[in-house]
Design a protein around this motif. Structure first.
Motif, PDB file in Angstrom:
ATOM      1  N   ASN A 151      51.066 -16.499  47.750  1.00  0.00           N
ATOM      2  CA  ASN A 151      52.209 -15.672  48.154  1.00  0.00           C
ATOM      3  C   ASN A 151      51.917 -14.188  48.236  1.00  0.00           C
ATOM      4  O   ASN A 151      52.479 -13.476  49.079  1.00  0.00           O
ATOM      5  N   SER A 152      51.054 -13.665  47.367  1.00  0.00           N
ATOM      6  CA  SER A 152      50.773 -12.224  47.406  1.00  0.00           C
ATOM      7  C   SER A 152      50.114 -11.830  48.723  1.00  0.00           C
ATOM      8  O   SER A 152      50.361 -10.737  49.255  1.00  0.00           O
ATOM      9  N   PHE A 153      49.314 -12.729  49.287  1.00  0.00           N
ATOM     10  CA  PHE A 153      48.668 -12.450  50.573  1.00  0.00           C
ATOM     11  C   PHE A 153      49.676 -12.567  51.724  1.00  0.00           C
ATOM     12  O   PHE A 153      49.543 -11.877  52.738  1.00  0.00           O
ATOM     13  N   VAL A 154      50.669 -13.424  51.540  1.00  0.00           N
ATOM     14  CA  VAL A 154      51.744 -13.511  52.538  1.00  0.00           C
ATOM     15  C   VAL A 154      52.509 -12.193  52.585  1.00  0.00           C
ATOM     16  O   VAL A 154      52.804 -11.662  53.662  1.00  0.00           O
ATOM     17  N   LEU A 155      52.832 -11.644  51.400  1.00  0.00           N
ATOM     18  CA  LEU A 155      53.540 -10.366  51.342  1.00  0.00           C
ATOM     19  C   LEU A 155      52.703  -9.249  51.957  1.00  0.00           C
ATOM     20  O   LEU A 155      53.215  -8.426  52.727  1.00  0.00           O
ATOM     21  N   LEU A 156      51.414  -9.219  51.636  1.00  0.00           N
ATOM     22  CA  LEU A 156      50.533  -8.181  52.191  1.00  0.00           C
ATOM     23  C   LEU A 156      50.476  -8.277  53.712  1.00  0.00           C
ATOM     24  O   LEU A 156      50.577  -7.268  54.418  1.00  0.00           O
ATOM     25  N   GLY A 157      50.317  -9.502  54.241  1.00  0.00           N
ATOM     26  CA  GLY A 157      50.283  -9.680  55.687  1.00  0.00           C
ATOM     27  C   GLY A 157      51.588  -9.296  56.351  1.00  0.00           C
ATOM     28  O   GLY A 157      51.605  -8.693  57.435  1.00  0.00           O
ATOM     29  N   MET A 158      52.695  -9.623  55.693  1.00  0.00           N
ATOM     30  CA  MET A 158      54.011  -9.285  56.231  1.00  0.00           C
ATOM     31  C   MET A 158      54.206  -7.776  56.322  1.00  0.00           C
ATOM     32  O   MET A 158      54.673  -7.252  57.343  1.00  0.00           O
ATOM     33  N   LEU A 159      53.827  -7.054  55.279  1.00  0.00           N
ATOM     34  CA  LEU A 159      54.006  -5.600  55.274  1.00  0.00           C
ATOM     35  C   LEU A 159      53.030  -4.905  56.225  1.00  0.00           C
ATOM     36  O   LEU A 159      53.395  -3.927  56.889  1.00  0.00           O
ATOM     37  N   ALA A 160      51.794  -5.402  56.306  1.00  0.00           N
ATOM     38  CA  ALA A 160      50.846  -4.838  57.273  1.00  0.00           C
ATOM     39  C   ALA A 160      51.366  -5.034  58.688  1.00  0.00           C
ATOM     40  O   ALA A 160      51.256  -4.133  59.549  1.00  0.00           O
ATOM     41  N   PHE A 161      51.937  -6.190  58.964  1.00  0.00           N
ATOM     42  CA  PHE A 161      52.552  -6.472  60.261  1.00  0.00           C
ATOM     43  C   PHE A 161      53.667  -5.476  60.562  1.00  0.00           C
ATOM     44  O   PHE A 161      53.740  -4.907  61.670  1.00  0.00           O
ATOM     45  N   MET A 162      54.523  -5.188  59.579  1.00  0.00           N
ATOM     46  CA  MET A 162      55.639  -4.265  59.796  1.00  0.00           C
ATOM     47  C   MET A 162      55.159  -2.840  60.029  1.00  0.00           C
ATOM     48  O   MET A 162      55.662  -2.135  60.916  1.00  0.00           O
ATOM     49  N   VAL A 163      54.191  -2.393  59.224  1.00  0.00           N
ATOM     50  CA  VAL A 163      53.666  -1.031  59.371  1.00  0.00           C
ATOM     51  C   VAL A 163      53.046  -0.842  60.756  1.00  0.00           C
ATOM     52  O   VAL A 163      53.301   0.153  61.441  1.00  0.00           O
ATOM     53  N   LEU A 164      52.241  -1.803  61.171  1.00  0.00           N
ATOM     54  CA  LEU A 164      51.577  -1.694  62.475  1.00  0.00           C
ATOM     55  C   LEU A 164      52.572  -1.846  63.625  1.00  0.00           C
ATOM     56  O   LEU A 164      52.424  -1.215  64.671  1.00  0.00           O
ATOM     57  N   MET A 165      53.583  -2.673  63.427  1.00  0.00           N
ATOM     58  CA  MET A 165      54.610  -2.829  64.448  1.00  0.00           C
ATOM     59  C   MET A 165      55.399  -1.532  64.621  1.00  0.00           C
ATOM     60  O   MET A 165      55.680  -1.110  65.748  1.00  0.00           O
ATOM     61  N   MET A 166      55.735  -0.870  63.515  1.00  0.00           N
ATOM     62  CA  MET A 166      56.479   0.389  63.591  1.00  0.00           C
ATOM     63  C   MET A 166      55.654   1.496  64.238  1.00  0.00           C
ATOM     64  O   MET A 166      56.198   2.372  64.913  1.00  0.00           O
ATOM     65  N   SER A 167      54.337   1.464  64.030  1.00  0.00           N
ATOM     66  CA  SER A 167      53.479   2.503  64.608  1.00  0.00           C
ATOM     67  C   SER A 167      52.986   2.147  66.011  1.00  0.00           C
ATOM     68  O   SER A 167      52.156   2.855  66.581  1.00  0.00           O
ATOM     69  N   ARG A 168      53.500   1.027  66.554  1.00  0.00           N
ATOM     70  CA  ARG A 168      53.220   0.593  67.923  1.00  0.00           C
ATOM     71  C   ARG A 168      51.748   0.220  68.165  1.00  0.00           C
ATOM     72  O   ARG A 168      51.263   0.331  69.264  1.00  0.00           O
ATOM     73  N   HIS A 169      51.076  -0.292  67.115  1.00  0.00           N
ATOM     74  CA  HIS A 169      49.742  -0.869  67.298  1.00  0.00           C
ATOM     75  C   HIS A 169      49.933  -2.387  67.457  1.00  0.00           C
ATOM     76  O   HIS A 169      49.662  -3.169  66.541  1.00  0.00           O
ATOM     77  N   ASP A 170      50.413  -2.770  68.626  1.00  0.00           N
ATOM     78  CA  ASP A 170      50.945  -4.113  68.811  1.00  0.00           C
ATOM     79  C   ASP A 170      49.911  -5.219  68.607  1.00  0.00           C
ATOM     80  O   ASP A 170      50.158  -6.186  67.885  1.00  0.00           O
ATOM     81  N   LEU A 171      48.769  -5.108  69.254  1.00  0.00           N
ATOM     82  CA  LEU A 171      47.761  -6.168  69.112  1.00  0.00           C
ATOM     83  C   LEU A 171      47.280  -6.280  67.671  1.00  0.00           C
ATOM     84  O   LEU A 171      47.092  -7.389  67.158  1.00  0.00           O
TER      85      LEU A 171
END
Length: 432
Positions: A151-171
């Motif tokens: 689960n800790s890796f799921v949380l890390l992946g989820m937050l990395a996804f959100m940070v990159l999505m907000m900064s428009r690094h889509d790929l």
């Protein structure tokens, strides 16, 4: 005397006092949860079946042949997840488990940093020790380390996804969520968010990575079809043990099927309204609040309405909880935090004096916690909508330009996060 006062009563700001108090406590909590509780383990061991499956995969043996009728933890990852887990079986099981716990702690610390950055706080701010203290005081983090699961890796992946999505690094945003989906697809509903936000390229890597890993793992597995024939039907069943979903809770307590169906439909309808309202009124004006609140709504609904909802999944709600720092947050009410207590508390309600009552509280606390949290978010948004209808302001200029990270105005001094001397740049500054 006034001259002596600055020596006798040195002044310190709360931004300096909070880290000074919380850092030593938090470090000791991390040590206790990982080195003591984690290494001690418990009767539930989520790591053992994963390690055994990885070992069997490396030795070209069947992976999905275990007896699914027992209440022991089962190996439920797809072949792509087996491929990613396989390297840890190259060392002995005890040291592999210790290493897994250590890396899980690093993932949680990284998650706290990403969560702070997502909301515009620097690594040196008072927010990071507060977030870490809250993380490690919860049941969801403690049992993730004690049971030693992913689960800790799921949380890390989820937050990395959100940070990159907000900064428009889509790929790049699709990479962390794609790796998580390859192992544990619990956050698959979050793919709705880039779809709604018209960030289509995220889906290329988010879906492509699991497909590529599956294509590699499939011919290397001895029994990949057993995952489809045996494991996937099991994943769709609502088991009556270690299951806090509505269906699982209902099965354990013998709730009538019609009531279980009615409750599941009710929470789906609440989620649909919440997602519609957030999309219509927040996506353009406050993208951070839209993203984090919508993710929480999707996750709570998944836990409650899905076939399996376990208490330690609650860590995926941390971004929703963090919105309490933002104007307009649906977490600024006491029922929501009573729900957070229910689904995240490390307290046990087993009672020697009132055994039946304590057992009912203990077995229901996560379910009612998720339910109350979802109801609080729904009611908060519903009341806003009703007030807007009453005042005749439900219309929205659909032609208004969308707020982007580059175009968004700077936060006002009143609403801007106080870093205590650190950076106040946000990953994606939003209009408060």
């Amino acid at each position: 005397m006034a001259i002596l006062d600055r020596y006798l009563h040195p002044q310190m700001t709360p931004q300096r006092i909070i880290p000074m108090v919380l850092w030593p406590i938090t470090i000791m909590m991390i040590f206790h949860r990982s080195v003591i509780l984690g290494v001690n383990g418990d009767r539930t061991d989520d790591f053992k079946p994963v390690y055994q499956a990885a070992l069997q995969f490396l030795n070209r043996q069947p992976v999905y042949g275990e007896n699914l009728d027992t209440v022991d933890p089962h190996y439920l990852y797809p072949p792509s997840g087996t491929l990613l887990m396989a390297p840890m079986a190259t060392i002995d099981p005890e040291r592999a488990r210790w290493l897994f716990i250590a890396v899980s702690v690093l993932a949680l610390v990284g998650s706290a940093y990403l969560l702070a950055r997502l909301f515009g706080y620097s690594a040196r701010s008072w927010v990071v020790p507060v977030v870490l203290f809250f993380f490690f005081s919860t049941e969801t983090v403690a049992h993730t380390l004690v049971f030693t699961n992913f689960n800790s890796f799921v949380l890390l992946g989820m937050l990395a996804f959100m940070v990159l999505m907000m900064s428009r690094h889509d790929l790049w945003a699709g990479v962390p969520i794609g790796l998580v989906l390859a192992v544990k697809p619990i956050i698959a509903p979050l793919l709705l968010l880039p779809l709604l936000n018209r960030q289509w390229r995220i889906l290329v890597t988010a879906i492509g990575i699991p497909l590529v890993l599956t294509a590699i793992a499939w011919p290397l597995s001895v029994d990949p079809m057993s995952f489809i024939d045996r494991t996937m039907p099991y994943l769709g069943e609502a088991r009556d043990y270690y299951n806090s979903s509505i269906a699982g809770n209902g099965a354990y307590f013998g709730v009538a099927d019609w009531l279980v169906v009615l409750l599941r439909i009710a929470f789906v309808l609440m989620a649909i309204f919440a997602l519609w309202f957030l999309y219509r009124y927040y996506r353009r004006s406050d993208e951070l609040l839209w993203l984090t609140t919508s993710s929480g709504v999707l996750m709570v609904t998944t836990f409650l309405v899905g076939a399996l909802g376990q208490g330690y999944y609650s860590m995926l709600l941390f971004p929703l909880l963090m919105t309490v720092l933002l104007p307009g947050s649906t977490m600024r009410n006491w029922p929501a935090w009573l729900g957070v207590y229910g689904c995240m508390t490390f307290d046990s309600f087993y009672s020697v004096r009132w055994e039946a009552f304590g057992r009912q509280l203990e077995f229901n606390k996560v379910t009612w916690g998720w339910s109350l949290l979802m109801i609080a978010v729904f009611c908060s948004l519903l009341f806003r909508y009703l007030d807007m209808r009453r005042d005749g302001v439900t219309g929205l200029d659909d032609d208004a330009p969308s707020t982007t990270p580059e175009q968004a105005p700077e936060p006002t001094p009143t609403d801007a996060p106080d870093d205590g001397g650190g950076s106040q740049e946000t990953v994606a500054t939003v209009e408060k």
